[in-house]
Scaffold this active site. Structure first.
Site, PDB file in Angstrom:
ATOM      1  N   ASP A   3      23.450  31.062  44.643  1.00 43.40           N
ATOM      2  CA  ASP A   3      24.318  32.007  43.957  1.00 43.40           C
ATOM      3  C   ASP A   3      24.286  31.701  42.458  1.00 43.40           C
ATOM      4  OD1 ASP A   3      27.539  33.434  45.005  1.00 43.40           O
ATOM      5  OD2 ASP A   3      26.201  33.935  43.352  1.00 43.40           O
ATOM      6  N   GLU A  22      35.947  38.681  42.756  1.00 42.17           N
ATOM      7  CA  GLU A  22      35.847  37.243  42.974  1.00 42.17           C
ATOM      8  C   GLU A  22      37.169  36.536  42.683  1.00 42.17           C
ATOM      9  OE1 GLU A  22      31.288  37.409  41.387  1.00 42.17           O
ATOM     10  OE2 GLU A  22      32.042  35.463  42.005  1.00 42.17           O
TER      11      GLU A  22
HETATM   12  C1  GLC Z   1      28.337  36.273  41.973  1.00 39.50           C
HETATM   13  C2  GLC Z   1      28.681  36.382  43.427  1.00 39.50           C
HETATM   14  C3  GLC Z   1      27.576  36.936  44.273  1.00 39.50           C
HETATM   15  C4  GLC Z   1      26.717  37.885  43.450  1.00 39.50           C
HETATM   16  C5  GLC Z   1      26.036  37.075  42.368  1.00 39.50           C
HETATM   17  C6  GLC Z   1      25.156  37.929  41.448  1.00 39.50           C
HETATM   18  O1  GLC Z   1      28.935  35.163  41.385  1.00 39.50           O
HETATM   19  O2  GLC Z   1      29.198  35.228  44.080  1.00 39.50           O
HETATM   20  O3  GLC Z   1      28.189  37.598  45.381  1.00 39.50           O
HETATM   21  O4  GLC Z   1      25.763  38.523  44.267  1.00 39.50           O
HETATM   22  O5  GLC Z   1      26.976  36.357  41.588  1.00 39.50           O
HETATM   23  O6  GLC Z   1      25.940  38.819  40.702  1.00 39.50           O
END
Ligand code: GLC
Length: 663
Positions: free
Chosen positions: A338, A535
């Protein structure tokens, strides 16, 4: 000379048309130039960049120049030539291989970097759009990077990833569906596949080929800011919808990324990126379940969770990634980290790279540090801290997925028109057909929780008042991950149909009216909402109607509810939120209660269809609805489940026929 002449004519035509398009475009429901200061992800902190994004509606540019329309299951029928893969792998240098393992943010890399470092992938983090946010300019941006990849020593195309999590929600004018929690309430696999397909079409118009979806986390505590990205608290319900969505995406050559592996929804207190304190049996019985369905559906990639299990960070867990996911469950796609998640691991950057790659991470989402990552990984291979076998395994997985996405197909790039395969604009983007499916999804996502005094259905011959900011705010009805990472309570964020507009359209030509003044009607629809968030910004355990994530005008709306009841009016509460909210003392004043979740751009039509009785309610609660703060965190998996702190149990859903088949 001829080529040059053609080029000049084309340029002038495009340029003059562009000017005409920008100045002349008008849109019905949205001002055509929205300057929004967006919060975009930079590292794990966010800065509100004062990027001026001009949202214009582009019409004629995406003419049907697309050389290939991979209709239907083109990519599903691709048979991987493993000899081709192995020969290609053998031809690569260590530098080229490590370059393929990198995913950089489009603002953290130049086209020349893509060429010089053989980068395997580019991403747009939430809100990271081209300066003109329309499908054509997304394609031009993608084309620039793809052309750069063609000029690299390996000539391997990039995959371009973005968070298209409820439609291609980064792109202005895209069809935006209800967020996952509403789709969990709908619980319709056929609909999920169609949503996946339409999302794929609206991504393919930009040429891009990879989305960080579906999120298949099984939310256990609705304090979690990502509750609305989850389909349900029930592992079986999540699993039942996972494969269909992945099929819809990948049959259309869009790579999916099931996320976040594993137990992202099981953290203590619902803290985003927190620690899941549970036995391995509990992980397997709840959070691992949907990944079997994702793998069964042939998901191309799986993204690792920031979170931990019993204190072990998932990004460094060789047991869960290599031993369980890859070896035991047979996952043969590639594992992606991530967004800068490895920076949360112990030790310096070298140690973080070594531990995550040796745990089984194949591609690193290192938006800004990718160059440093390449240097460190090459050094680690030289030092024997990362084996060449591990590198080869990671790169082979990546190449196989690129093959499955059609990137090595001979018609991936058309020399004569110098365009990459994509869907033509008119066929794929924001079409009436796509919007009709989104409207259907809105209808099926609605959950009727209470209906007394015949408050619903509304009559098209009566006067109805609709109040609340959510009734007129596209940004609120779409929620987070919309145009920007955090979304925006901007009434004209992107074109769509508000609740007020949809209801007024429903009664046009009848004796009924829809007003915004409660004194002028005997029935009042009060829209109560949360403001958009994404988030950890949405982590909140004070989930009242006037809590930290609630829309500030809710308090005024509630005042008007009390007055309306004192005047003997009927009150219908319509809730726009990413999760259940504590209704408290107000529940008694609502004659009817409808949960609409975060319904997306087609909210107005879908909600009006059901409130006026043209369609019946079919939605059922995919999560437990707490009665009070003590009930937050209660769910069907709770060992100490206490019905006394639950207002509406998982599965609640009334209908005009008063059936509730889930009981
Ligand atoms: C974020 C998220 C993830 C996302 C990624 C790219 O922090 O946790 O779900 O796909 O970054 O944006």
């Amino acid at each position: 000379m001829k080529k040059l002449l053609v080029g000049i004519i084309l340029f002038l035509t495009t340029f003059s048309t562009a000017c005409a398009v920008t100045s002349a475009t008008t849109t019905t429901s949205t001002t055509d130039t929205t300057t929004s200061s967006e919060t975009t992800q930079t590292t794990t902190q966010t800065t509100t960049s004062n990027t001026t994004t001009t949202n214009t509606t582009t019409t004629s540019f995406l003419t049907d120049t697309a050389p290939v329309n991979y209709e239907g299951s083109y990519c599903d029928e691709l048979v991987v030539d493993y000899d081709y893969i192995d020969n290609l792998l053998a031809s690569l240098t260590l530098e080229e291989k490590v370059g393929q393992m990198m995913q950089a943010e489009k603002n953290g890399v130049s086209n020349n970097d893509v060429t010089n470092y053989n980068l395997g992938s580019i991403l747009s983090g939430g809100g990271s759009a081209p300066s003109t946010n329309d499908a054509y300019n997304w394609y031009l941006m993608y084309k620039g990077f793809q052309d750069a990849a063609r000029n690299s020593s390996s000539e391997i195309p990039i995959i371009y990833g973005l968070d298209a999590v409820h439609g291609n929600n980064n792109v202005y004018r895209a069809t935006m569906f209800p967020h996952n929690i509403g789709l969990g309430a709908a619980n319709d696999p056929d609909l999920m596949e169609r949503i996946g397909l339409i999302t794929a079409r609206e991504i393919r118009v930009t040429g891009m080929n990879y989305t960080f979806a579906p999120m298949i986390g099984v939310v256990q505590d609705i304090s979690w800011g990502r509750t609305y990205e989850s389909l349900s608290e029930s592992a079986d319900l999540v699993a039942g919808l996972t494969g269909a969505y992945i099929d819809g995406l990948q049959n259309y050559c869009i790579g999916a990324s099931a996320k976040h592996f594993v137990a992202d929804g099981g953290t203590d207190g619902g803290h985003d990126q927190g620690n899941a304190i549970m036995t391995e049996e509990e992980v397997r019985a709840i959070h691992l379940v949907p990944y079997y369905d994702a793998i069964e559906a042939g998901v191309y990639t799986i993204m690792i969770s920031y979170s931990s299990i019993n204190g072990e960070k998932m990004h460094a867990s060789e047991y869960w990634i290599q031993d369980v996911l890859k070896d035991e469950m047979g996952f043969d796609g590639f594992v992606i980290s991530d967004y800068e998640a490895i920076h949360q691991l112990p030790g310096d950057y070298y140690a973080q790279l070594v531990s995550s790659i040796n745990a089984g991470v194949d591609m690193l989402m290192e938006p800004w540090s990718w160059k440093d990552a390449i240097t460190n990984i090459i050094a680690a291979v030289g030092a024997g801290d990362i084996s060449m076998n591990r590198i080869d395994d990671a790169v082979r997985r990546i190449l196989i997925i690129k093959y499955k996405m059609g990137l090595f197909s001979e018609d991936f790039y058309d020399e004569s028109t110098q365009t990459y395969y994509r869907l033509s604009y008119s066929e794929g983007f924001s079409t009436d057909e796509n919007k009709a499916v989104a409207r259907e999804a809105v209808r099926e996502s609605l959950v009727l929780l209470k209906n007394e005094n015949n408050a619903l259905p509304l009559s098209k011959d009566q006067d109805v008042a609709v109040i609340g900011e959510g009734a007129v705010n596209i940004g609120i009805q779409c929620g987070g991950w919309t145009i920007g990472w955090q979304g925006d309570d901007n009434r004209s964020l992107t074109p769509g149909t508000t609740i007020l507009a949809g209801m007024r359209e429903a009664v046009s030509g009848t004796n009924g009216t829809v007003v915004q003044d409660i004194y002028e009607a005997d029935t009042v629809v009060v829209v109560l909402s949360e403001n958009p968030y994404a988030e950890y910004y949405g982590d909140n355990d004070t989930l009242t109607l006037t809590g930290p994530t609630a829309t500030s005008t809710n308090a005024d709306v509630l005042e008007q509810v009390l007055y309306a009841k004192s005047e003997g009016k009927k009150v219908v509460a319509l809730i726009l939120a990413g999760r259940p909210l504590i209704l408290g003392q107000y529940e008694q004043f609502f004659d009817a209660i409808v949960m609409a979740w975060l319904p997306g751009t087609e909210a107005g039509h879908g909600i009006a269809d059901v409130l006026y009785g043209d369609y019946d309610f079919t939605g059922k609660l995919p999560v437990t609805w707490p009665k009070n703060s003590t009930g937050i965190g209660m769910n069907i998996n709770s060992v100490n489940y206490n019905p006394d702190v639950v207002l509406y149990p998982f599965g609640t859903g009334l209908s005009y026929k008063e059936e509730n088949p889930w009981t």
